[in-house]
Enzyme design. Sequence first.
Site, PDB file in Angstrom:
ATOM      1  N   LYS A  71     -29.108  41.638  -2.430  1.00  0.00           N
ATOM      2  CA  LYS A  71     -29.506  41.524  -1.246  1.00  0.00           C
ATOM      3  C   LYS A  71     -29.674  42.862  -0.464  1.00  0.00           C
ATOM      4  O   LYS A  71     -30.431  42.886   0.486  1.00  0.00           O
ATOM      5  CB  LYS A  71     -28.780  40.577  -0.034  1.00  0.00           C
ATOM      6  CG  LYS A  71     -28.824  39.044  -0.310  1.00  0.00           C
ATOM      7  CD  LYS A  71     -27.838  38.553   0.400  1.00  0.00           C
ATOM      8  CE  LYS A  71     -27.718  36.953   0.131  1.00  0.00           C
ATOM      9  NZ  LYS A  71     -28.714  35.895   0.399  1.00  0.00           N
ATOM     10  N   LYS A 109     -27.002  38.179   6.680  1.00  0.00           N
ATOM     11  CA  LYS A 109     -26.833  37.098   5.499  1.00  0.00           C
ATOM     12  C   LYS A 109     -25.708  37.500   4.804  1.00  0.00           C
ATOM     13  O   LYS A 109     -24.928  38.362   5.331  1.00  0.00           O
ATOM     14  CB  LYS A 109     -28.019  37.346   4.667  1.00  0.00           C
ATOM     15  CG  LYS A 109     -28.416  38.851   4.583  1.00  0.00           C
ATOM     16  CD  LYS A 109     -29.877  39.010   3.703  1.00  0.00           C
ATOM     17  CE  LYS A 109     -30.853  38.908   4.393  1.00  0.00           C
ATOM     18  NZ  LYS A 109     -31.765  37.699   4.246  1.00  0.00           N
TER      19      LYS A 109
HETATM   20  C1  NBG Z   1     -29.178  30.459  -1.867  1.00  0.00           C
HETATM   21  C2  NBG Z   1     -30.204  31.392  -2.321  1.00  0.00           C
HETATM   22  C3  NBG Z   1     -31.016  31.597  -1.033  1.00  0.00           C
HETATM   23  C4  NBG Z   1     -31.571  30.344  -0.684  1.00  0.00           C
HETATM   24  C5  NBG Z   1     -30.701  29.276  -0.168  1.00  0.00           C
HETATM   25  C6  NBG Z   1     -31.170  27.768  -0.200  1.00  0.00           C
HETATM   26  C7  NBG Z   1     -26.998  29.867  -3.159  1.00  0.00           C
HETATM   27  C8  NBG Z   1     -26.678  29.700  -4.486  1.00  0.00           C
HETATM   28  N1  NBG Z   1     -28.299  30.012  -3.127  1.00  0.00           N
HETATM   29  O1  NBG Z   1     -32.081  32.648  -1.483  1.00  0.00           O
HETATM   30  O2  NBG Z   1     -29.620  32.713  -2.660  1.00  0.00           O
HETATM   31  O3  NBG Z   1     -32.486  30.417   0.422  1.00  0.00           O
HETATM   32  O4  NBG Z   1     -29.798  29.215  -1.558  1.00  0.00           O
HETATM   33  O5  NBG Z   1     -32.162  27.581  -1.125  1.00  0.00           O
HETATM   34  O6  NBG Z   1     -26.323  29.788  -2.230  1.00  0.00           O
END
Ligand code: NBG
Length: 897
Positions: free
Chosen positions: A546, A540
């Site tokens: 995280k 990720k």
């Molecule tokens: C991200 C979140 C994640 C989520 C994804 C899709 C941004 C701003 N947010 O937790 O951090 O899964 O969006 O909703 O990228």
Amino acid sequence: MTKENLLQHLQECCDRLFGCSLEMATEKQVYRAVCVAVRELLEDDRRAFVEQTRAEQRKQVYYMSMEFLVGTSLRNNLYNMGLLEPAGEILHDLGFSLESLCALEPDAGLGNGGLGRLASCYMDAATGLNYPVTGFSIRYEFGIFRQKIVDGWQMEFPDNWLEMGDVWLHTRKDDAVEVRFGGQVHEWMDGDKFKTAQTGYQSVIAVPHDLYISGYGSKAVNKLTLWSASMPQSFDMNAFSRGDYVRALEQNTMAEAISKVLYPADDHINGKRLRLRQQYLLVSSSLQSILNEHLKNYHTLDNLADKVAVHINDTHPALCVPELMRLLVDEHDYSWERAWEITCATLSYTNHTVMAEALERWPVDLFREQLPRIYAICQEINRRLMEKLHCVYPNDPGKWEYMAAVTNSEVRMANLCLACCHKINGVSQLHTEILEKTIFRDYYNLDHSRFLNITNGIAYRRWLCQSNPALTGYLQSLIGDGFLNDANALEALLQYRDDPDVLENLQAIKRKNKVRLAAYIAEHNGVNVDPDSIFDVQVKRLHEYKRQLLNVLHILTLYNDIKDHPEKPVYPQTFIFAAKASAGYYLAKQIISLIVAVSNLVNSDPQVQNKLKVVFIEDYKVSLAEIIIPAADLSEQISVAGKEASGTSNMKLMINGAVTLGTLDGANVEIRERVGDENMFLFGMTADEVQALWQRGYDPRQFLTPELDRVLQMLTSGVLGQRFDDVAASLLTPRFGAADSYMTVADFASYKAAKAHAVEVYQGPHPLCKDVPHKHCKSRHFLLRPLGRAVRQGNLGSVSTTANIPKGPTSIVGPFPDEMDGTPHENSIRQQAFAVQNALRNAQTAGGLHAAHHDPVLLPHNGGLPRFAGGKRCGAAPCPVCKAVRRYALRYPGVES
Ligand code: NBG
């Protein structure tokens, strides 16, 4: 389509494009011919689909997003069209391989992470479900940077995806629209009508490029329309004829800069002029084309909200609110009140994060300078909003201020959406609850009915069917093909939960996928990993919240344990990381360095050989995720509770049979509801406990165990080949904001216990694999039909179901090219200091550090502002270090010594 027809079509394409037969073509030519052939087939289906939806007057959904992480398209399209096999055979007969052709395709990496991939999953899923959905974004010339680790440090390189990826784009120059920036706005009354005109503006031409999206088993073909920016005339002939070449090209370059590059940050983009221009280009050109299309069909905009749903993906396209108002009021003569009704009913908004940095705010000066008419509209929206709030909350100026769309010399994009949109959603139950109780509380209390939760989902045809064909084939043999069309059919797997043969076969498939990943790692990292070890995966974006740091610190404790007790048996484990850090995010880059340093230490120590391996795989992207995810045993979802809005790798890993090891954060909470505690490894504080601890006062030292203390000392002692003082300081001192802002220390003991439990279960008579069928069938809740659910729940309204970046290996860090340097008004001292440190590191790594910067360090200054020592400016231009120091010193005079 039969194999013969496909072959004939391919031959025609090859002949048309290259004037040669397939037999005589090079591999690249064949790749292009196949892609163009597929695109043309999609175009045919697209035409039919458009005609049908038009005839049925179906509601159109438009998904506005600054990011779409498309990944590769060739295999996806062939799979969806049922042509994978015949294409593979034809190519084989011709002496080519589909595999190596697919490898030629670059990822369309027009996004940073989860938010962009979700947008693409929505497009895939909606198309499979026959919904007419159009995605709108920008045709960035350079997508998310290519990551290379050089001497343990992340370097960013331009991603020139168009070189081979352009084959998928259908450019429609004739449908270009004009977008206006800057200038002055004149206002007057014409009878009883309020009129405005913008003069002296800079005109930019937005050209649409369509990328077709296929859906599995569906004749629907949707499109993602990507806008590129250019000048109306390519250059100023007058200036050119006077010999002023540079000026002649300057304007064009400025216009083109808008669609040059994706901002490589997902949650803290400060008020950059170019970013604002990108957002307006997207919003204005898309809305113009939406209205044109609607008018063609209905000859009125009165029914816009009945026939059109426009979705705002995070705040980035929030300018939809004032721009739709502008188009309705200025260009189509609607009254303010009627235009507002239509706008509210047409627009909906998803929030994707609670990180305060991500709620975009624009400085009024910059906003007014770039978008004078849009600014005036925002002011009027705000004036009316204030009138309403004064009535609803009399004598509560705190609320008025908090809820304002324009206040304190800022335009606030989230509040614009909250003031307007008819539906507002978070992306998991917990996240939506947090929005309603905290940052959006006042708007929620004003009107509950507009808020709803829509938990994210994934397009499982990509994440299971295409990326794990062996597993898919086996599932087909067990439960038939039904699940390919309907994820609910996975339920049938439960009957096999205690069947030893099935479990064994599943394990054998997993092992094959692990062997494939091991080969990739051997080739790219030069490390041999054991496919029989536990593959523990964290993939990720790199962010402190995280907590990749928690993972790597824990690995160090395992390492110490093995060194202290070499005789103790240890079940072999392979820790796999892949993550990009935003180019200007210094601590995140330090954490990558730490992971690389730990992998060097662990992998080279003969005493831990065969027990632990650690690998950091470079350049995480969709196509790499497709190799890593099917091979994972354990899925690390370990953010501090309350910060990960949803997480979606948790779902992708889960449907590939990996067990989640995680906190009760984001969608993990719902995963737990589906699979039960016994099928995941939970640890750490809950979101409420995290809050309570902050309120009591959090001191990480109170949670520091001797074991963790020892590891932190390793970070600063140099045993890792370099020192990680800042990483250690971020956990124990307030040097980078609050000490341990993401409670890594507080959750450490619980994390360690959960990991130990996971390893124990894995070794048991039935490894984790024992509940794999259960896991597959439960993940259907997340893979379903996200857009279908969104539509049903009303988020998108009721959709009728019947009816100047140098090429070459230069780093694009800086963090951005010159045009991207807007006002550093919001840059925190921390970010500024990071930028300097970052520039220094990059310059050092590239060997280009000027002598004057010898041994520069950042020193804490009275516990407050970091100060420079030895970081004198060298005066040579262009020097990125000097530039960063200059910006820092300008903002915080006296920090240079
Ligand atoms: C991200 C979140 C994640 C989520 C994804 C899709 C941004 C701003 N947010 O937790 O951090 O899964 O969006 O909703 O990228």
